[in-house]
Design a protein around this motif. Structure first.
Motif, PDB file in Angstrom:
ATOM      1  N   TYR A  40       0.848  -1.206   0.000  1.00 30.11           N
ATOM      2  CA  TYR A  40       0.000   0.000   0.000  1.00 30.11           C
ATOM      3  C   TYR A  40       0.879   1.250   0.000  1.00 30.11           C
ATOM      4  O   TYR A  40       2.038   1.212   0.425  1.00 30.11           O
ATOM      5  N   ASP A  41       0.309   2.346  -0.478  1.00 25.77           N
ATOM      6  CA  ASP A  41       1.090   3.557  -0.740  1.00 25.77           C
ATOM      7  C   ASP A  41       1.172   4.448   0.495  1.00 25.77           C
ATOM      8  O   ASP A  41       0.217   5.157   0.844  1.00 25.77           O
ATOM      9  N   ARG A  42       2.355   4.467   1.134  1.00 25.93           N
ATOM     10  CA  ARG A  42       2.561   5.281   2.348  1.00 25.93           C
ATOM     11  C   ARG A  42       2.488   6.775   2.019  1.00 25.93           C
ATOM     12  O   ARG A  42       2.158   7.603   2.858  1.00 25.93           O
ATOM     13  N   LEU A  43       2.795   7.132   0.754  1.00 27.02           N
ATOM     14  CA  LEU A  43       2.796   8.548   0.377  1.00 27.02           C
ATOM     15  C   LEU A  43       1.378   9.031   0.128  1.00 27.02           C
ATOM     16  O   LEU A  43       1.027  10.169   0.454  1.00 27.02           O
ATOM     17  N   GLU A  44       0.530   8.165  -0.398  1.00 29.73           N
ATOM     18  CA  GLU A  44      -0.891   8.514  -0.510  1.00 29.73           C
ATOM     19  C   GLU A  44      -1.476   8.634   0.893  1.00 29.73           C
ATOM     20  O   GLU A  44      -2.215   9.576   1.196  1.00 29.73           O
ATOM     21  N   ALA A  45      -1.100   7.711   1.788  1.00 27.90           N
ATOM     22  CA  ALA A  45      -1.597   7.766   3.174  1.00 27.90           C
ATOM     23  C   ALA A  45      -1.210   9.091   3.817  1.00 27.90           C
ATOM     24  O   ALA A  45      -2.054   9.785   4.409  1.00 27.90           O
ATOM     25  N   GLY A  46       0.040   9.490   3.670  1.00 30.10           N
ATOM     26  CA  GLY A  46       0.491  10.753   4.266  1.00 30.10           C
ATOM     27  C   GLY A  46      -0.241  11.950   3.693  1.00 30.10           C
ATOM     28  O   GLY A  46      -0.610  12.881   4.415  1.00 30.10           O
ATOM     29  N   THR A  47      -0.499  11.900   2.389  1.00 36.08           N
ATOM     30  CA  THR A  47      -1.213  13.005   1.728  1.00 36.08           C
ATOM     31  C   THR A  47      -2.625  13.143   2.285  1.00 36.08           C
ATOM     32  O   THR A  47      -3.073  14.229   2.646  1.00 36.08           O
ATOM     33  N   THR A  96      -5.562   0.193   5.889  1.00 40.66           N
ATOM     34  CA  THR A  96      -4.482  -0.540   5.194  1.00 40.66           C
ATOM     35  C   THR A  96      -3.155   0.215   5.209  1.00 40.66           C
ATOM     36  O   THR A  96      -2.189  -0.191   4.571  1.00 40.66           O
ATOM     37  N   ALA A  97      -3.097   1.343   5.941  1.00 46.21           N
ATOM     38  CA  ALA A  97      -1.870   2.166   5.892  1.00 46.21           C
ATOM     39  C   ALA A  97      -0.695   1.421   6.520  1.00 46.21           C
ATOM     40  O   ALA A  97      -0.816   0.853   7.608  1.00 46.21           O
ATOM     41  N   PRO A  98       0.482   1.442   5.856  1.00 46.28           N
ATOM     42  CA  PRO A  98       1.678   0.765   6.392  1.00 46.28           C
ATOM     43  C   PRO A  98       2.335   1.620   7.466  1.00 46.28           C
ATOM     44  O   PRO A  98       3.407   2.205   7.257  1.00 46.28           O
ATOM     45  N   ALA A  99       1.685   1.726   8.628  1.00 41.15           N
ATOM     46  CA  ALA A  99       2.118   2.647   9.691  1.00 41.15           C
ATOM     47  C   ALA A  99       3.577   2.422  10.079  1.00 41.15           C
ATOM     48  O   ALA A  99       4.324   3.372  10.336  1.00 41.15           O
ATOM     49  N   ALA A 100       3.998   1.170  10.074  1.00 43.02           N
ATOM     50  CA  ALA A 100       5.364   0.856  10.540  1.00 43.02           C
ATOM     51  C   ALA A 100       6.418   1.525   9.675  1.00 43.02           C
ATOM     52  O   ALA A 100       7.541   1.754  10.122  1.00 43.02           O
ATOM     53  N   SER A 101       6.041   1.899   8.439  1.00 44.74           N
ATOM     54  CA  SER A 101       7.058   2.530   7.574  1.00 44.74           C
ATOM     55  C   SER A 101       6.891   4.043   7.534  1.00 44.74           C
ATOM     56  O   SER A 101       7.464   4.714   6.684  1.00 44.74           O
ATOM     57  N   MET A 102       6.084   4.577   8.482  1.00 42.87           N
ATOM     58  CA  MET A 102       5.788   6.026   8.458  1.00 42.87           C
ATOM     59  C   MET A 102       6.110   6.696   9.795  1.00 42.87           C
ATOM     60  O   MET A 102       5.617   7.781  10.079  1.00 42.87           O
ATOM     61  N   GLY A 145      14.314   8.385   7.348  1.00 43.57           N
ATOM     62  CA  GLY A 145      14.091   9.792   7.697  1.00 43.57           C
ATOM     63  C   GLY A 145      12.802  10.320   7.081  1.00 43.57           C
ATOM     64  O   GLY A 145      12.076   9.608   6.409  1.00 43.57           O
ATOM     65  N   PHE A 146      12.540  11.602   7.259  1.00 45.09           N
ATOM     66  CA  PHE A 146      11.303  12.182   6.742  1.00 45.09           C
ATOM     67  C   PHE A 146      11.318  12.099   5.206  1.00 45.09           C
ATOM     68  O   PHE A 146      12.264  12.597   4.578  1.00 45.09           O
ATOM     69  N   PRO A 147      10.314  11.546   4.562  1.00 42.12           N
ATOM     70  CA  PRO A 147      10.352  11.346   3.109  1.00 42.12           C
ATOM     71  C   PRO A 147      10.224  12.643   2.324  1.00 42.12           C
ATOM     72  O   PRO A 147       9.294  13.426   2.557  1.00 42.12           O
ATOM     73  N   THR A 148      11.109  12.878   1.387  1.00 40.08           N
ATOM     74  CA  THR A 148      11.033  14.081   0.554  1.00 40.08           C
ATOM     75  C   THR A 148       9.676  14.184  -0.147  1.00 40.08           C
ATOM     76  O   THR A 148       9.191  15.292  -0.389  1.00 40.08           O
TER      77      THR A 148
END
Ligand code: EPZ
Length: 424
Positions: free
Chosen positions: A233-240, A256-262, A305-308
């Protein structure tokens, strides 16, 4: 104004949202199928222009692709691939096309690819890729902007990356899986999308180990099999989506958010005063915004780190936080183009090199703005949801390229947003 997205001041976003498959995983996974001879099936495939481009690229090589948008599955038969030539029309559309270089060299020992286009993020060179392939024994000649690569057999060697480039790590890995011997990639990128590719390559029969802190070891094998894979699942869509809820004072669930990678991103949201709780086994995020968000400072870094890719959307949310936030972009040399557009909406931001200082304001105002890249576009959508009056955003092809239906997803959460273009 032919294609645009209109956003009005919105109530707090509420509801539950299902995420799409990750854009930055699906493209490289599709490219990796070139390494196999057979029919693979990918599920949880996001629907975006970049995916359609990658389908066309694979078909141009001779692969047979069946795309079922309803079930979000792709079936790719690579046994009929007969060409190694990719023309500029496809290569220029999407930088990720360069990711077919490694698989083509590994399987066929040659590739003719047009040089990928750059983009506003900066030059976006491919020197790490080319240098690494040359060290493995590939030779390159260039005519106009067509790159001819030749490698009778690729050598398994150590690669020390000056920078943990995601694409270079992925390309080297795909070139190395069929190279006899042991390849090590030292200072490799270890983004979740890179690890999803590792899982796919292992399913194909590749022998890949990870060694702390960031070394990838590949033992070459003689051939690879077709696979079935559910794209992460898309962690960047989740963050958005979470930042859209944050700026509107809302509360949303992303089961479905991959919290562990965020974790770094989510910890900054908590520092702002927002409430974040997690589902079981590090999957699922339940977000509740504070009505008085505080400013926070951060710099973008390679994973973890914080994703660009969440820098611009986070900046949008910080425009209305109380206090001053200092944001330093370290991954790209030109990823603050969205500042000018946020300033049109009343944001107080000052740039010094690759550092943006954001002084929180009480209000933003709707304006006519332009998306300069996919995540800058996401930032403007987020700002528009909280701005007074209507925002119209052009440059929507960036959104269509990288998000799977972000406009209807925001609308379903009570966002007052509408797309005025043909879905891709
Ligand atoms: C991937 O791009 C992502 N794209 C990008 O996502 C993401 O921003 C980036 O990784 C960093 O996480 C896909 O996966 C399709 P890099 P990639 O190689 O592989 C420099 C988004 O918004 N560099 O890690 O191209 C480069 O210029 C997109 O979803 C070289 O100098 O990124 C950049 O400054 C945008 N020489 C830095 O390294 C090279 O040969 C990071 O690039 C390669 C890269």
């Amino acid at each position: 104004m032919n294609e645009y997205i209109a956003i009005e001041t919105s109530p707090s976003l509420q509801g539950t949202v299902d995420l799409a498959g990750a854009k930055n995983a699906i493209l490289v996974i599709m490219a990796s199928l070139i390494l196999t001879r057979g029919k693979s099936t990918l599920s949880n495939v996001p629907y975006s222009e970049d995916v359609l481009h990658m389908i066309r690229l694979l078909e141009s090589l001779g692969a047979q692709v069946v795309h079922d948008e309803e079930t979000k599955t792709l079936t790719v038969d690579t046994s009929s691939i007969s060409s190694v030539h990719i023309g500029p029309d496809i290569m220029k559309k999407m930088r990720a096309s360069i990711l077919v270089l490694g698989p083509l060299l590994a399987r066929f020992g040659k590739a003719d690819v047009a040089l990928p286009g750059g983009c506003v993020l900066g030059m976006r060179p491919i020197d790490y890729h080319i240098k690494s392939f040359a060290k493995m024994g590939a030779t390159f000649t260039q005519s106009n902007d067509l790159l001819h690569a030749q490698a009778n057999s690729l050598k398994a060697i150590d690669h020390i990356l000056a920078y943990p480039s995601v694409g270079a790590t992925e390309n080297i890995m795909m070139a190395a899986v069929l190279a006899k011997g042991s390849t090590r990639i030292i200072n490799a990128a270890i983004e979740p999308e890179v690890l999803d590719l590792v899982e796919v390559l292992r399913k194909m029969g590749a022998r890949i180990e990870l060694e702390a802190p960031a070394t990838i070891i590949i033992e070459g094998v003689s051939s690879l099999e077709s696979i079935n894979h559910h794209v992460m699942y898309d962690r960047l869509e989740a963050g958005t989506l979470i930042l859209a809820a944050a700026i509107t004072g809302g509360g949303i669930a992303l089961p479905t958010a991959p919290a562990a990678s965020m974790t770094v991103f989510l910890s900054l949201l908590e520092e702002m005063g927002h409430e974040v709780t997690f589902g079981l086994q590090g999957q699922g995020i339940f977000f509740k915004a504070t009505s008085h968000p505080r400013a926070v400072s951060f710099k973008t870094m390679p994973y973890p780190g914080f994703p660009t890719d969440l820098q611009a959307p986070m900046m949008a949310a910080l425009c209305l936080a109380s206090g001053t936030s200092v944001i330093h972009e370290t991954v790209y040399e030109n990823r603050l183009v969205h500042v000018r557009e946020l300033q049109k909406m009343g944001a107080q931001i000052v740039i010094d090199g690759q550092t943006a200082t954001v002084v929180g304001v009480d209000e933003l105002y709707g304006a006519a703005v332009i998306a300069s890249d996919i995540r800058a576009g996401a930032a403007l959508l987020i700002a528009g949801l909280a701005a007074h009056g209507q925002t119209t955003m052009t440059g929507v092809h960036h959104i269509k390229r990288g998000y799977d239906g972000i406009v209807p997803k925001l609308a379903a959460l009570r966002g007052r947003i509408s797309a005025h273009y043909d879905e891709c």
